[in-house]
Design a protein around this motif. Structure first.
Motif, PDB file in Angstrom:
ATOM      1  N   PHE A   1     -39.940  11.852  -5.967  1.00  0.00           N
ATOM      2  CA  PHE A   1     -40.581  10.831  -5.150  1.00  0.00           C
ATOM      3  C   PHE A   1     -39.943  10.803  -3.773  1.00  0.00           C
ATOM      4  CE2 PHE A   1     -40.955   6.603  -3.367  1.00  0.00           C
ATOM      5  CZ  PHE A   1     -42.314   6.372  -3.495  1.00  0.00           C
ATOM      6  N   GLU A   2     -40.793  10.821  -2.735  1.00  0.00           N
ATOM      7  CA  GLU A   2     -40.314  10.757  -1.363  1.00  0.00           C
ATOM      8  C   GLU A   2     -41.124   9.727  -0.598  1.00  0.00           C
ATOM      9  OE1 GLU A   2     -40.424  14.569   0.432  1.00  0.00           O
ATOM     10  OE2 GLU A   2     -39.007  15.490  -0.969  1.00  0.00           O
ATOM     11  N   CYS A   3     -40.436   8.830   0.094  1.00  0.00           N
ATOM     12  CA  CYS A   3     -41.106   7.810   0.893  1.00  0.00           C
ATOM     13  C   CYS A   3     -41.614   8.421   2.194  1.00  0.00           C
ATOM     14  CB  CYS A   3     -40.154   6.668   1.214  1.00  0.00           C
ATOM     15  SG  CYS A   3     -39.502   5.813  -0.234  1.00  0.00           S
ATOM     16  N   ASN A   4     -42.672   7.844   2.735  1.00  0.00           N
ATOM     17  CA  ASN A   4     -43.205   8.273   4.024  1.00  0.00           C
ATOM     18  C   ASN A   4     -42.452   7.529   5.127  1.00  0.00           C
ATOM     19  OD1 ASN A   4     -44.711   8.887   6.311  1.00  0.00           O
ATOM     20  ND2 ASN A   4     -46.652   8.847   5.212  1.00  0.00           N
ATOM     21  N   LEU A   5     -41.650   8.247   5.883  1.00  0.00           N
ATOM     22  CA  LEU A   5     -40.803   7.638   6.903  1.00  0.00           C
ATOM     23  C   LEU A   5     -41.476   7.563   8.268  1.00  0.00           C
ATOM     24  CD1 LEU A   5     -37.418   9.392   5.970  1.00  0.00           C
ATOM     25  CD2 LEU A   5     -38.321   7.191   5.171  1.00  0.00           C
ATOM     26  N   GLY A   6     -42.759   7.900   8.319  1.00  0.00           N
ATOM     27  CA  GLY A   6     -43.444   7.940   9.603  1.00  0.00           C
ATOM     28  C   GLY A   6     -44.011   6.609  10.043  1.00  0.00           C
ATOM     29  N   PHE A   7     -43.853   5.559   9.245  1.00  0.00           N
ATOM     30  CA  PHE A   7     -44.404   4.245   9.592  1.00  0.00           C
ATOM     31  C   PHE A   7     -43.332   3.356  10.216  1.00  0.00           C
ATOM     32  CE2 PHE A   7     -47.425   5.892   6.598  1.00  0.00           C
ATOM     33  CZ  PHE A   7     -48.638   5.351   6.991  1.00  0.00           C
ATOM     34  N   ASP A   8     -43.762   2.551  11.179  1.00  0.00           N
ATOM     35  CA  ASP A   8     -42.852   1.639  11.856  1.00  0.00           C
ATOM     36  C   ASP A   8     -42.503   0.470  10.942  1.00  0.00           C
ATOM     37  OD1 ASP A   8     -42.760  -1.026  13.812  1.00  0.00           O
ATOM     38  OD2 ASP A   8     -41.653   0.720  14.595  1.00  0.00           O
ATOM     39  N   THR A   9     -41.217   0.291  10.684  1.00  0.00           N
ATOM     40  CA  THR A   9     -40.777  -0.743   9.739  1.00  0.00           C
ATOM     41  C   THR A   9     -41.178  -2.141  10.201  1.00  0.00           C
ATOM     42  OG1 THR A   9     -38.897   0.596   9.012  1.00  0.00           O
ATOM     43  CG2 THR A   9     -38.776  -1.781   8.622  1.00  0.00           C
ATOM     44  N   ALA A  10     -40.971  -2.439  11.464  1.00  0.00           N
ATOM     45  CA  ALA A  10     -41.282  -3.774  11.973  1.00  0.00           C
ATOM     46  C   ALA A  10     -42.770  -4.076  11.861  1.00  0.00           C
ATOM     47  CB  ALA A  10     -40.831  -3.896  13.429  1.00  0.00           C
ATOM     48  N   LEU A  11     -43.613  -3.091  12.160  1.00  0.00           N
ATOM     49  CA  LEU A  11     -45.065  -3.286  12.089  1.00  0.00           C
ATOM     50  C   LEU A  11     -45.513  -3.514  10.649  1.00  0.00           C
ATOM     51  CD1 LEU A  11     -47.844  -3.325  13.388  1.00  0.00           C
ATOM     52  CD2 LEU A  11     -47.901  -0.819  13.155  1.00  0.00           C
TER      53      LEU A  11
ATOM     54  N   ILE B   1     -35.477   2.523  -2.775  1.00  0.00           N
ATOM     55  CA  ILE B   1     -34.787   1.918  -3.914  1.00  0.00           C
ATOM     56  C   ILE B   1     -35.717   1.818  -5.126  1.00  0.00           C
ATOM     57  CG2 ILE B   1     -33.600  -0.146  -4.744  1.00  0.00           C
ATOM     58  CD1 ILE B   1     -32.916  -0.774  -1.813  1.00  0.00           C
ATOM     59  N   LEU B   2     -36.899   1.232  -4.907  1.00  0.00           N
ATOM     60  CA  LEU B   2     -37.808   0.967  -6.026  1.00  0.00           C
ATOM     61  C   LEU B   2     -38.668   2.178  -6.394  1.00  0.00           C
ATOM     62  CD1 LEU B   2     -39.027  -2.655  -5.149  1.00  0.00           C
ATOM     63  CD2 LEU B   2     -37.223  -1.945  -6.728  1.00  0.00           C
ATOM     64  N   GLY B   3     -39.008   3.000  -5.400  1.00  0.00           N
ATOM     65  CA  GLY B   3     -39.853   4.162  -5.680  1.00  0.00           C
ATOM     66  C   GLY B   3     -39.270   5.080  -6.749  1.00  0.00           C
ATOM     67  N   PRO B   4     -38.053   5.593  -6.543  1.00  0.00           N
ATOM     68  CA  PRO B   4     -37.448   6.458  -7.563  1.00  0.00           C
ATOM     69  C   PRO B   4     -37.232   5.737  -8.896  1.00  0.00           C
ATOM     70  CG  PRO B   4     -36.328   6.711  -5.457  1.00  0.00           C
ATOM     71  CD  PRO B   4     -37.247   5.547  -5.310  1.00  0.00           C
ATOM     72  N   TYR B   5     -36.942   4.427  -8.837  1.00  0.00           N
ATOM     73  CA  TYR B   5     -36.734   3.676 -10.087  1.00  0.00           C
ATOM     74  C   TYR B   5     -38.005   3.660 -10.932  1.00  0.00           C
ATOM     75  CZ  TYR B   5     -36.061  -0.200 -13.314  1.00  0.00           C
ATOM     76  OH  TYR B   5     -35.995  -0.966 -14.448  1.00  0.00           O
ATOM     77  N   PHE B   6     -39.135   3.349 -10.308  1.00  0.00           N
ATOM     78  CA  PHE B   6     -40.388   3.316 -11.065  1.00  0.00           C
ATOM     79  C   PHE B   6     -40.856   4.718 -11.437  1.00  0.00           C
ATOM     80  CE2 PHE B   6     -40.837  -0.953  -9.070  1.00  0.00           C
ATOM     81  CZ  PHE B   6     -41.001  -1.671 -10.252  1.00  0.00           C
ATOM     82  N   LYS B   7     -40.421   5.704 -10.679  1.00  0.00           N
ATOM     83  CA  LYS B   7     -40.724   7.086 -11.044  1.00  0.00           C
ATOM     84  C   LYS B   7     -40.046   7.449 -12.360  1.00  0.00           C
ATOM     85  CE  LYS B   7     -41.999  11.399 -10.469  1.00  0.00           C
ATOM     86  NZ  LYS B   7     -43.399  11.834 -10.502  1.00  0.00           N
ATOM     87  N   GLN B   8     -38.817   6.960 -12.535  1.00  0.00           N
ATOM     88  CA  GLN B   8     -38.063   7.230 -13.752  1.00  0.00           C
ATOM     89  C   GLN B   8     -38.402   6.246 -14.871  1.00  0.00           C
ATOM     90  OE1 GLN B   8     -36.171   9.918 -14.115  1.00  0.00           O
ATOM     91  NE2 GLN B   8     -36.716  10.471 -11.999  1.00  0.00           N
ATOM     92  N   ASN B   9     -38.951   5.084 -14.533  1.00  0.00           N
ATOM     93  CA  ASN B   9     -39.301   4.066 -15.532  1.00  0.00           C
ATOM     94  C   ASN B   9     -40.762   3.641 -15.324  1.00  0.00           C
ATOM     95  OD1 ASN B   9     -36.384   3.285 -16.678  1.00  0.00           O
ATOM     96  ND2 ASN B   9     -36.240   3.475 -14.436  1.00  0.00           N
ATOM     97  N   PRO B  10     -41.696   4.504 -15.680  1.00  0.00           N
ATOM     98  CA  PRO B  10     -43.103   4.255 -15.354  1.00  0.00           C
ATOM     99  C   PRO B  10     -43.782   3.164 -16.184  1.00  0.00           C
ATOM    100  CG  PRO B  10     -42.893   6.235 -16.691  1.00  0.00           C
ATOM    101  CD  PRO B  10     -41.488   5.786 -16.367  1.00  0.00           C
ATOM    102  N   SER B  11     -43.169   2.729 -17.282  1.00  0.00           N
ATOM    103  CA  SER B  11     -43.824   1.745 -18.149  1.00  0.00           C
ATOM    104  C   SER B  11     -44.085   0.431 -17.410  1.00  0.00           C
ATOM    105  CB  SER B  11     -42.981   1.488 -19.397  1.00  0.00           C
ATOM    106  OG  SER B  11     -41.684   1.035 -19.050  1.00  0.00           O
TER     107      SER B  11
END
Length: 323
Positions: free
Chosen positions: A7-17, A90-100
């Protein structure tokens, strides 16, 4: 993204926006949650004896429960994980490993969405029978209300069975992530089943609404306020479902639209917001009795003139509110 990939997050989005988008939606979602929760309290606890025999309200309670669930899960999960980029690693990889847990969220979300389509059919059916069969209306609904409740509970499973047997995993969306599934059966699509439920709901809604308006026009000594109330509620809910259905159909049948116009995914959520938050507000706005029960201090202050239910001929309005 493959279900076996990292799992990889998309870092191209502006956090503040992205966080601003979330905060903007909280401005109406949080008050909407409080408003719906309070309405449920009034209908099911505070004034339950008054509304217990009103079959429209008993079905409408299902509508409120589904709206409340959708809003709460959006506030604390759906849009939180989609619009708060710092949570994604933080949550992306966690839910990837715990999909239930992610699967439970996605199944329950889509179950409730399908439930709204089913509830809509019974709401418009109730209004129609009130006008077309004013004498036998109450007896009919007294006999079949338990069946209606059972159907309301079990029919939505027809739209989500493919999701129940499929694998669910997180998918990068905007600056965060959302839930996605891999079909266990190639030909079965969750979005198409949901669209089918919307089409069926719209079909029955239109038919029942036409019959309702026709019946109101044919009544002698029509109750003008009742006709106005029925027209407003029917129009708003029908318009809301058309709004939802349009974006659903675009998402299902325009395969390139999601890539070309990524904001379409966000507008799907906003259309449900319009339906979830708007419907109870319209109900309270146009109904004096319910408004008096929810905001009794307005009546005490003399700001609202309440028309007693008994003032309306029972042959035209067998139950107190929009029966």
């Amino acid at each position: 993204m493959s279900e076996n990939s990292t799992f990889e997050c998309n870092l191209g989005f502006d956090t503040a926006l992205e966080i601003t988008k979330y905060i903007f939606q909280l401005i109406y979602l949080v008050p909407g949650t409080i408003f719906i929760a309070y309405m449920l309290y009034v209908l099911t606890v505070k004034q339950w004896k008054f509304y217990a025999d009103n079959f429209y309200i008993r079905i409408f309670i299902f509508e409120l429960i589904t709206s409340l669930f959708l809003i709460i899960q959006d506030i604390f999960f759906g849009r939180l994980t989609m619009y708060i980029p710092p949570l994604c690693p933080i949550l992306g990889p966690y839910f990837k490993q715990n999909p239930s847990l992610l699967k439970f969220q996605m199944v329950s979300l889509n179950y409730v969405r399908a439930s709204k389509s089913v509830t809509q059919i019974f709401l418009t059916l109730n209004r129609m029978t009130c006008v077309i069969f004013p004498i036998t209306h109450l007896a009919y609904w007294s006999k079949y209300i338990n069946l209606v409740i059972i159907l309301n509970i079990f029919l939505p499973f027809g739209a989500i069975w493919i999701l129940i047997i499929s694998d669910v995993y997180p998918n990068p969306t905007y600056g965060g992530f959302s839930s996605i599934y891999k079909r266990a059966i190639d030909w079965a699509s969750l979005s198409r089943f949901q669209s089918l439920y919307l089409v069926i709901s719209m079909f029955f809604t239109i038919i029942f609404t036409i019959l309702t308006f026709y019946g109101l026009r044919k009544l002698e000594n029509r109750v003008k306020n009742t006709e106005k109330t029925l027209c407003i509620v029917t129009f708003f809910i029908t318009f809301g479902f058309i709004f939802v259905a349009c974006f659903q159909f675009v998402w299902v049948f325009c395969y390139t639209c999601g890539v070309t116009y990524p904001s379409i995914y966000m507008f799907q959520f906003l259309t449900y917001d319009f339906l979830n938050v708007g419907t109870p507000i319209v109900m309270v706005t146009i109904n004096n009795q319910l408004r008096a029960h929810m905001f009794h201090w307005l009546k005490m202050a003399g700001n609202v003139r309440i028309t007693p239910v008994s003032a309306i001929p029972s042959k035209f309005l067998p139950t107190p509110i929009l029966s």
